[in-house]
Design a protein around this motif. Sequence first.
Motif, PDB file in Angstrom:
ATOM      1  N   PRO A  71     -29.529  22.925  35.394  1.00  0.00           N
ATOM      2  CA  PRO A  71     -29.094  24.271  35.009  1.00  0.00           C
ATOM      3  C   PRO A  71     -29.445  24.556  33.555  1.00  0.00           C
ATOM      4  O   PRO A  71     -29.470  23.662  32.729  1.00  0.00           O
ATOM      5  CB  PRO A  71     -27.579  24.222  35.191  1.00  0.00           C
ATOM      6  N   VAL A  72     -29.706  25.817  33.277  1.00  0.00           N
ATOM      7  CA  VAL A  72     -30.059  26.231  31.917  1.00  0.00           C
ATOM      8  C   VAL A  72     -28.792  26.726  31.233  1.00  0.00           C
ATOM      9  O   VAL A  72     -28.096  27.578  31.767  1.00  0.00           O
ATOM     10  CB  VAL A  72     -31.128  27.342  31.958  1.00  0.00           C
ATOM     11  N   HIS A  73     -28.495  26.171  30.079  1.00  0.00           N
ATOM     12  CA  HIS A  73     -27.356  26.653  29.294  1.00  0.00           C
ATOM     13  C   HIS A  73     -27.915  27.604  28.249  1.00  0.00           C
ATOM     14  O   HIS A  73     -28.079  27.271  27.082  1.00  0.00           O
ATOM     15  CB  HIS A  73     -26.607  25.494  28.652  1.00  0.00           C
ATOM     16  N   ALA A  74     -28.233  28.804  28.716  1.00  0.00           N
ATOM     17  CA  ALA A  74     -28.817  29.813  27.838  1.00  0.00           C
ATOM     18  C   ALA A  74     -27.762  30.320  26.857  1.00  0.00           C
ATOM     19  O   ALA A  74     -26.561  30.207  27.096  1.00  0.00           O
ATOM     20  CB  ALA A  74     -29.352  30.975  28.665  1.00  0.00           C
ATOM     21  N   GLU A  75     -28.212  30.873  25.773  1.00  0.00           N
ATOM     22  CA  GLU A  75     -27.338  31.443  24.748  1.00  0.00           C
ATOM     23  C   GLU A  75     -27.348  32.968  24.874  1.00  0.00           C
ATOM     24  O   GLU A  75     -28.290  33.550  25.401  1.00  0.00           O
ATOM     25  CB  GLU A  75     -27.839  31.036  23.354  1.00  0.00           C
ATOM     26  N   ALA A  76     -26.307  33.591  24.362  1.00  0.00           N
ATOM     27  CA  ALA A  76     -26.234  35.049  24.359  1.00  0.00           C
ATOM     28  C   ALA A  76     -27.450  35.604  23.614  1.00  0.00           C
ATOM     29  O   ALA A  76     -27.837  35.102  22.563  1.00  0.00           O
ATOM     30  CB  ALA A  76     -24.940  35.515  23.705  1.00  0.00           C
ATOM     31  N   GLY A  77     -28.070  36.628  24.196  1.00  0.00           N
ATOM     32  CA  GLY A  77     -29.252  37.236  23.600  1.00  0.00           C
ATOM     33  C   GLY A  77     -30.547  36.745  24.220  1.00  0.00           C
ATOM     34  O   GLY A  77     -31.576  37.416  24.095  1.00  0.00           O
ATOM     35  N   GLU A  78     -30.533  35.602  24.881  1.00  0.00           N
ATOM     36  CA  GLU A  78     -31.731  35.088  25.541  1.00  0.00           C
ATOM     37  C   GLU A  78     -31.898  35.766  26.896  1.00  0.00           C
ATOM     38  O   GLU A  78     -30.952  36.317  27.453  1.00  0.00           O
ATOM     39  CB  GLU A  78     -31.642  33.573  25.743  1.00  0.00           C
ATOM     40  N   ALA A  82     -22.652  37.810  37.122  1.00  0.00           N
ATOM     41  CA  ALA A  82     -22.158  36.529  36.617  1.00  0.00           C
ATOM     42  C   ALA A  82     -22.769  35.399  37.420  1.00  0.00           C
ATOM     43  O   ALA A  82     -22.999  35.521  38.621  1.00  0.00           O
ATOM     44  CB  ALA A  82     -20.642  36.483  36.703  1.00  0.00           C
ATOM     45  N   LEU A  83     -23.041  34.292  36.729  1.00  0.00           N
ATOM     46  CA  LEU A  83     -23.625  33.123  37.367  1.00  0.00           C
ATOM     47  C   LEU A  83     -22.938  31.883  36.821  1.00  0.00           C
ATOM     48  O   LEU A  83     -23.019  31.600  35.623  1.00  0.00           O
ATOM     49  CB  LEU A  83     -25.130  33.073  37.092  1.00  0.00           C
ATOM     50  N   ALA A  84     -22.234  31.155  37.680  1.00  0.00           N
ATOM     51  CA  ALA A  84     -21.570  29.920  37.275  1.00  0.00           C
ATOM     52  C   ALA A  84     -22.581  28.783  37.312  1.00  0.00           C
ATOM     53  O   ALA A  84     -23.384  28.676  38.244  1.00  0.00           O
ATOM     54  CB  ALA A  84     -20.394  29.619  38.199  1.00  0.00           C
ATOM     55  N   GLN A  85     -22.554  27.945  36.298  1.00  0.00           N
ATOM     56  CA  GLN A  85     -23.474  26.811  36.191  1.00  0.00           C
ATOM     57  C   GLN A  85     -22.714  25.579  35.724  1.00  0.00           C
ATOM     58  O   GLN A  85     -21.649  25.681  35.118  1.00  0.00           O
ATOM     59  CB  GLN A  85     -24.577  27.113  35.167  1.00  0.00           C
ATOM     60  N   GLN A  86     -23.278  24.409  36.010  1.00  0.00           N
ATOM     61  CA  GLN A  86     -22.719  23.154  35.500  1.00  0.00           C
ATOM     62  C   GLN A  86     -23.867  22.304  35.013  1.00  0.00           C
ATOM     63  O   GLN A  86     -24.865  22.125  35.702  1.00  0.00           O
ATOM     64  CB  GLN A  86     -21.933  22.416  36.583  1.00  0.00           C
ATOM     65  N   LEU A  87     -23.729  21.782  33.805  1.00  0.00           N
ATOM     66  CA  LEU A  87     -24.729  20.922  33.183  1.00  0.00           C
ATOM     67  C   LEU A  87     -24.003  19.664  32.750  1.00  0.00           C
ATOM     68  O   LEU A  87     -23.279  19.677  31.762  1.00  0.00           O
ATOM     69  CB  LEU A  87     -25.377  21.635  32.000  1.00  0.00           C
ATOM     70  N   GLY A  88     -24.161  18.587  33.514  1.00  0.00           N
ATOM     71  CA  GLY A  88     -23.388  17.378  33.256  1.00  0.00           C
ATOM     72  C   GLY A  88     -21.925  17.676  33.498  1.00  0.00           C
ATOM     73  O   GLY A  88     -21.549  18.175  34.554  1.00  0.00           O
ATOM     74  N   SER A  89     -21.090  17.414  32.518  1.00  0.00           N
ATOM     75  CA  SER A  89     -19.665  17.713  32.668  1.00  0.00           C
ATOM     76  C   SER A  89     -19.318  19.098  32.126  1.00  0.00           C
ATOM     77  O   SER A  89     -18.175  19.526  32.244  1.00  0.00           O
ATOM     78  CB  SER A  89     -18.831  16.647  31.948  1.00  0.00           C
ATOM     79  N   ASP A  90     -20.290  19.785  31.540  1.00  0.00           N
ATOM     80  CA  ASP A  90     -20.053  21.137  31.014  1.00  0.00           C
ATOM     81  C   ASP A  90     -20.153  22.156  32.134  1.00  0.00           C
ATOM     82  O   ASP A  90     -21.127  22.183  32.888  1.00  0.00           O
ATOM     83  CB  ASP A  90     -21.082  21.504  29.936  1.00  0.00           C
ATOM     84  N   LYS A  91     -19.143  23.002  32.233  1.00  0.00           N
ATOM     85  CA  LYS A  91     -19.202  24.110  33.185  1.00  0.00           C
ATOM     86  C   LYS A  91     -19.118  25.396  32.387  1.00  0.00           C
ATOM     87  O   LYS A  91     -18.442  25.470  31.360  1.00  0.00           O
ATOM     88  CB  LYS A  91     -18.093  24.002  34.229  1.00  0.00           C
ATOM     89  N   PHE A  92     -19.840  26.417  32.861  1.00  0.00           N
ATOM     90  CA  PHE A  92     -19.904  27.667  32.114  1.00  0.00           C
ATOM     91  C   PHE A  92     -20.357  28.793  33.028  1.00  0.00           C
ATOM     92  O   PHE A  92     -20.888  28.567  34.110  1.00  0.00           O
ATOM     93  CB  PHE A  92     -20.844  27.546  30.912  1.00  0.00           C
ATOM     94  N   VAL A  93     -20.109  29.997  32.578  1.00  0.00           N
ATOM     95  CA  VAL A  93     -20.538  31.201  33.301  1.00  0.00           C
ATOM     96  C   VAL A  93     -21.464  31.984  32.384  1.00  0.00           C
ATOM     97  O   VAL A  93     -21.148  32.208  31.214  1.00  0.00           O
ATOM     98  CB  VAL A  93     -19.324  32.061  33.715  1.00  0.00           C
ATOM     99  N   LEU A  94     -22.595  32.381  32.930  1.00  0.00           N
ATOM    100  CA  LEU A  94     -23.525  33.255  32.215  1.00  0.00           C
ATOM    101  C   LEU A  94     -23.234  34.685  32.656  1.00  0.00           C
ATOM    102  O   LEU A  94     -23.271  34.988  33.856  1.00  0.00           O
ATOM    103  CB  LEU A  94     -24.974  32.916  32.537  1.00  0.00           C
ATOM    104  N   CYS A  95     -22.912  35.547  31.713  1.00  0.00           N
ATOM    105  CA  CYS A  95     -22.704  36.964  32.002  1.00  0.00           C
ATOM    106  C   CYS A  95     -24.030  37.671  31.745  1.00  0.00           C
ATOM    107  O   CYS A  95     -24.553  37.631  30.623  1.00  0.00           O
ATOM    108  CB  CYS A  95     -21.602  37.541  31.109  1.00  0.00           C
ATOM    109  N   LEU A  96     -24.578  38.286  32.779  1.00  0.00           N
ATOM    110  CA  LEU A  96     -25.953  38.774  32.750  1.00  0.00           C
ATOM    111  C   LEU A  96     -26.051  40.280  32.942  1.00  0.00           C
ATOM    112  O   LEU A  96     -25.307  40.868  33.741  1.00  0.00           O
ATOM    113  CB  LEU A  96     -26.759  38.086  33.863  1.00  0.00           C
TER     114      LEU A  96
END
Length: 126
Positions: free
Chosen positions: A52-59, A106-120
């Motif tokens: 999964p891609v842990h994109a940053e705001a603005g990307e 919204a897109l929920a993602q998990q990268l290793g133990s990190d979980k996050f939601v990308l608001c798109l």
Amino acid sequence: MTTPPAPFAPEQPAAPAKKGGALLKKVGGIVVAIVVAVAVKLGLPHLTGDAPVHAEAGECVTVTGPDNDPKVDTVDCSSGKADLFKVVKVIDNTFDLNKCGDELSALAQQLGSDKFVLCLDEVAAK
């Protein structure tokens, strides 16, 4: 005249097997198996590009694939690609898609133990 036979050389006894060597090989094999398992679990998705891609705001990202297993790639915002979205915000430590509100995808993602939601926010095709 005959040549005398070569002197008899007794055969050297084989060196006794080291007991520690067999144990070391077993332990080494187990350690190698564990290292390979961890590398496959953590590293293989990154090497194949399936992580999964842990994109940053603005990307900007493209989202492709099925809804239950989307593939997200960061791209240039001016690329004009299909399925292009701009990351408005990233919400860490959650899978709650409702935190993005009704106006954003919204897109929920998990990268290793990190979980996050990308608001798109969808970028209009050029």
